[in-house]
Design a protein around this motif. Structure first.
Motif, mmCIF file in Angstrom:
data_model
loop_
_atom_site.group_PDB
_atom_site.id
_atom_site.type_symbol
_atom_site.label_atom_id
_atom_site.label_comp_id
_atom_site.label_asym_id
_atom_site.label_seq_id
_atom_site.Cartn_x
_atom_site.Cartn_y
_atom_site.Cartn_z
ATOM 1 N N GLU A 119 0.831 -1.205 0.000
ATOM 2 C CA GLU A 119 0.000 0.000 0.000
ATOM 3 C C GLU A 119 0.868 1.259 0.000
ATOM 4 O OE1 GLU A 119 -3.571 2.078 2.617
ATOM 5 O OE2 GLU A 119 -2.986 0.014 3.028
ATOM 6 N N ILE A 120 1.920 1.258 0.791
ATOM 7 C CA ILE A 120 2.835 2.408 0.839
ATOM 8 C C ILE A 120 3.546 2.578 -0.499
ATOM 9 C CG2 ILE A 120 4.973 3.273 1.886
ATOM 10 C CD1 ILE A 120 3.932 1.984 4.533
ATOM 11 N N LEU A 121 4.014 1.470 -1.075
ATOM 12 C CA LEU A 121 4.665 1.547 -2.385
ATOM 13 C C LEU A 121 3.714 2.124 -3.428
ATOM 14 C CD1 LEU A 121 6.568 -1.879 -2.481
ATOM 15 C CD2 LEU A 121 7.559 0.398 -2.166
ATOM 16 N N CYS A 122 2.463 1.675 -3.394
ATOM 17 C CA CYS A 122 1.447 2.161 -4.328
ATOM 18 C C CYS A 122 1.231 3.661 -4.148
ATOM 19 C CB CYS A 122 0.153 1.393 -4.126
ATOM 20 S SG CYS A 122 -1.192 1.882 -5.222
ATOM 21 N N LEU A 134 4.713 -19.754 2.081
ATOM 22 C CA LEU A 134 4.221 -18.858 1.041
ATOM 23 C C LEU A 134 2.992 -18.144 1.572
ATOM 24 C CD1 LEU A 134 4.436 -21.203 -2.076
ATOM 25 C CD2 LEU A 134 6.002 -19.369 -1.465
ATOM 26 N N VAL A 135 2.941 -16.836 1.338
ATOM 27 C CA VAL A 135 1.795 -16.034 1.755
ATOM 28 C C VAL A 135 1.135 -15.494 0.493
ATOM 29 C CG1 VAL A 135 1.059 -13.966 2.992
ATOM 30 C CG2 VAL A 135 2.851 -15.409 3.953
ATOM 31 N N GLU A 136 -0.156 -15.801 0.357
ATOM 32 C CA GLU A 136 -0.899 -15.341 -0.815
ATOM 33 C C GLU A 136 -1.431 -13.940 -0.564
ATOM 34 O OE1 GLU A 136 -4.365 -16.835 -3.878
ATOM 35 O OE2 GLU A 136 -4.333 -17.655 -1.852
ATOM 36 N N VAL A 137 -1.124 -13.036 -1.510
ATOM 37 C CA VAL A 137 -1.568 -11.649 -1.416
ATOM 38 C C VAL A 137 -2.162 -11.249 -2.765
ATOM 39 C CG1 VAL A 137 -0.831 -9.266 -1.047
ATOM 40 C CG2 VAL A 137 0.211 -11.094 0.283
ATOM 41 N N ASP A 138 -3.368 -10.705 -2.733
ATOM 42 C CA ASP A 138 -3.990 -10.173 -3.939
ATOM 43 C C ASP A 138 -3.381 -8.795 -4.188
ATOM 44 O OD1 ASP A 138 -5.571 -9.269 -6.012
ATOM 45 O OD2 ASP A 138 -7.430 -9.239 -4.843
ATOM 46 N N ILE A 139 -2.566 -8.677 -5.222
ATOM 47 C CA ILE A 139 -1.876 -7.410 -5.472
ATOM 48 C C ILE A 139 -2.680 -6.459 -6.352
ATOM 49 C CG2 ILE A 139 0.394 -8.454 -5.165
ATOM 50 C CD1 ILE A 139 0.733 -8.190 -8.248
ATOM 51 N N THR A 140 -3.808 -6.903 -6.888
ATOM 52 C CA THR A 140 -4.559 -6.039 -7.801
ATOM 53 C C THR A 140 -4.995 -4.713 -7.174
ATOM 54 O OG1 THR A 140 -6.583 -7.324 -7.399
ATOM 55 C CG2 THR A 140 -5.332 -7.858 -9.365
ATOM 56 N N PRO A 141 -5.334 -4.646 -5.880
ATOM 57 C CA PRO A 141 -5.695 -3.336 -5.330
ATOM 58 C C PRO A 141 -4.530 -2.329 -5.324
ATOM 59 C CG PRO A 141 -6.450 -5.086 -3.874
ATOM 60 C CD PRO A 141 -5.574 -5.720 -4.915
ATOM 61 N N PHE A 142 -3.308 -2.842 -5.475
ATOM 62 C CA PHE A 142 -2.138 -1.972 -5.410
ATOM 63 C C PHE A 142 -1.591 -1.617 -6.798
ATOM 64 C CE2 PHE A 142 -2.179 -4.947 -1.789
ATOM 65 C CZ PHE A 142 -2.532 -4.043 -0.808
ATOM 66 N N LEU A 143 -2.346 -1.955 -7.827
ATOM 67 C CA LEU A 143 -1.899 -1.698 -9.194
ATOM 68 C C LEU A 143 -2.527 -0.456 -9.806
ATOM 69 C CD1 LEU A 143 -1.930 -5.365 -10.558
ATOM 70 C CD2 LEU A 143 0.032 -4.038 -9.748
ATOM 71 N N GLY A 144 -3.317 0.262 -9.032
ATOM 72 C CA GLY A 144 -3.933 1.489 -9.529
ATOM 73 C C GLY A 144 -5.408 1.298 -9.819
ATOM 74 N N LEU A 197 5.453 3.678 -6.629
ATOM 75 C CA LEU A 197 6.536 2.735 -6.919
ATOM 76 C C LEU A 197 5.969 1.395 -7.386
ATOM 77 C CD1 LEU A 197 8.737 3.567 -3.812
ATOM 78 C CD2 LEU A 197 9.041 4.373 -6.162
ATOM 79 N N ASP A 198 6.789 0.639 -8.088
ATOM 80 C CA ASP A 198 6.361 -0.660 -8.603
ATOM 81 C C ASP A 198 6.185 -1.667 -7.474
ATOM 82 O OD1 ASP A 198 6.385 0.174 -11.242
ATOM 83 O OD2 ASP A 198 8.454 -0.476 -11.583
ATOM 84 N N ILE A 199 5.267 -2.578 -7.675
ATOM 85 C CA ILE A 199 5.040 -3.686 -6.749
ATOM 86 C C ILE A 199 6.084 -4.753 -7.068
ATOM 87 C CG2 ILE A 199 3.421 -5.472 -6.004
ATOM 88 C CD1 ILE A 199 2.589 -2.538 -5.338
ATOM 89 N N PRO A 200 6.898 -5.153 -6.075
ATOM 90 C CA PRO A 200 7.920 -6.182 -6.339
ATOM 91 C C PRO A 200 7.281 -7.517 -6.707
ATOM 92 C CG PRO A 200 8.313 -5.084 -4.234
ATOM 93 C CD PRO A 200 6.960 -4.653 -4.708
ATOM 94 N N GLN A 201 7.842 -8.159 -7.695
ATOM 95 C CA GLN A 201 7.385 -9.480 -8.095
ATOM 96 C C GLN A 201 7.971 -10.527 -7.149
ATOM 97 O OE1 GLN A 201 5.176 -10.176 -10.732
ATOM 98 N NE2 GLN A 201 4.944 -7.968 -10.526
ATOM 99 N N ALA A 202 7.181 -11.504 -6.821
ATOM 100 C CA ALA A 202 7.654 -12.597 -5.982
ATOM 101 C C ALA A 202 8.487 -13.545 -6.837
ATOM 102 C CB ALA A 202 6.481 -13.337 -5.365
#
Length: 138
Positions: free
Chosen positions: A49-52, A80-90, A56-61
């Motif tokens: 959220e802070i990166l967004c 492994l921790v599953e995180v939905d990154i779509t909310p942080f893509l704009g 800044l770009d979201i780091p790829q796992a």
């Protein structure tokens, strides 16, 4: 996206420490192993959220195997921790996409069986993220 996390084993006197190698500066802890996993997900989401917000770009796992051989984490446990990154893509934008009818049916059937996708758009976003991360180094 599944982020590998390294968990430093704790005991009755020490918390379980967590490091997220693919997200520099992202770490957490928990009094139990389960708490460490829960807190790791919250730490990752907060960091993204802070990166967004900073644009800044979201780091790829990366693949967990990439990190397991690192001597810095010798004796640590991996998860492994599953995180939905779509909310942080704009913000979302509507686009017109043309796909074969059979492919649309297969996507819709998958979405119906796998609620993680939530919608056809969610499925397509996850597929795009997967493919982009797979080809990022090429």
């Amino acid at each position: 996206m599944y982020y590998p996390i390294a968990i430093e084993p704790g005991d009755s006197q020490h918390a379980f420490g967590v490091v997220v190698p693919d997200i520099p500066g992202c770490f957490s802890a928990g009094d139990t192993f389960e708490d460490a996993l829960i807190n790791a997900k919250e730490a990752i989401e907060g960091h993204l959220e802070i990166l967004c917000e900073d644009g800044l770009d979201i780091p790829q796992a990366r693949d967990a195997q990439t990190h397991i051989a690192n001597p810095e984490y010798a004796g640590w446990v991996w998860a492994l921790v599953e995180v939905d990154i779509t909310p942080f893509l704009g913000n979302s934008q509507k686009v017109n996409v043309t796909l074969p009818e059979v492919l649309i049916k297969r996507i819709d059937d998958t979405v119906a069986r796998q609620p993680i996708y939530k919608s056809r758009s969610g499925f397509l976003a996850q597929a795009a993220i997967h493919e982009l991360s797979r080809t990022a180094g090429q």
